[in-house]
Motif scaffolding. Sequence first.
Motif, short mmCIF file in Angstrom:
data_model
loop_
_atom_site.label_atom_id
_atom_site.label_comp_id
_atom_site.label_asym_id
_atom_site.label_seq_id
_atom_site.Cartn_x
_atom_site.Cartn_y
_atom_site.Cartn_z
N PRO A 1 1.04 -1.11 -0.06
CA PRO A 1 -0.12 -0.03 -0.18
C PRO A 1 0.76 1.26 0.04
O PRO A 1 2.18 1.19 0.74
N ASP B 1 -11.50 6.26 -5.80
CA ASP B 1 -11.30 4.82 -5.37
C ASP B 1 -10.66 4.15 -6.55
O ASP B 1 -9.82 3.30 -6.48
N SER C 1 -8.61 0.33 -6.37
CA SER C 1 -8.03 0.34 -5.19
C SER C 1 -8.45 -0.68 -4.32
O SER C 1 -9.50 -1.04 -4.23
N PHE D 1 -8.74 1.85 -0.09
CA PHE D 1 -8.19 3.23 -0.55
C PHE D 1 -7.85 3.94 0.91
O PHE D 1 -6.91 4.50 1.06
N ASP E 1 -4.03 1.37 0.02
CA ASP E 1 -3.81 0.45 -0.86
C ASP E 1 -4.41 1.07 -2.39
O ASP E 1 -5.58 0.56 -2.65
N LEU E 2 -3.65 1.87 -3.11
CA LEU E 2 -4.34 2.59 -4.04
C LEU E 2 -4.10 1.92 -5.61
O LEU E 2 -2.97 1.54 -5.80
N GLY E 3 -5.18 1.71 -6.10
CA GLY E 3 -4.97 0.95 -7.53
C GLY E 3 -4.37 1.90 -8.58
O GLY E 3 -4.34 2.96 -8.63
N SER F 1 -6.23 4.67 -9.75
CA SER F 1 -6.61 6.05 -8.93
C SER F 1 -5.57 7.04 -9.07
O SER F 1 -4.35 6.68 -8.84
N ARG G 1 -2.89 7.72 -6.31
CA ARG G 1 -1.66 6.77 -6.42
C ARG G 1 -0.42 7.63 -6.95
O ARG G 1 0.60 7.68 -6.57
#
Length: 221
Positions: free
Chosen positions: A37, A57, A60, A63, A67-69, A72, A75
């Motif tokens: 994350p 979000d 993620s 979020f 733990d950002l995708g 997103s 991030r």
Amino acid sequence: MSARTRPWSAALMPAAAACVVLAGCAPADEPARSDPPATNRPTNGPTFAAVGDSITDADSGDFAAGDLGPASWARYVHDAGYGFAGGWAEWGATTARMAESATSVDADALVLLAGTNDVAFGVPFAETSANLGRIVEQVGIDEVVIASVPPMDAFPEGADELNERLEELADDRGWRFVDASAGLRTDDGTFREGMSFDGLHPSEQGARVLADAIADGLRDG
């Protein structure tokens, strides 16, 4: 919200059932990730919190926990040297839902990217602005950045009108407005090629464009 937004509300109801807008849906092609994350990756820069909907979000894993995708924008703001301090974001969230859910965060700045779902459901802007005020009060950060919402290909004038009102609201409240979505838009207000996977949510490339503009806005502050 003006009368011209209401056909968009009606048009979105079938789309909502198909996971375009409503909460609980997730991108179908979310890639597997093993990276830690964002909050576990050190940064020596200033910190930011974020409150938003699916645009924030995105994909993620968690979020609020950082733990950002890859889709997103938060991030890439983190990767630009701004520590992610937390916040709240959920698919399908209106500003009312955000105001009910956002809690206090200790950070240097708060970034709000909100309102797309308010337009979708015909929420009057007076309610949107009141909800944004509640969010800011509850999060408790003085430095506030309001980011413009991305295009809505099915109703580009809806996003344009919302962004105009968000800019006026930011000026009135002493917040900073950043037209972060400018790089996503064509001249007719729709997404540029490659910037969205569905005409409503930014692609990973689009998220990076948003992040670059938001990071610049934080820097300018």
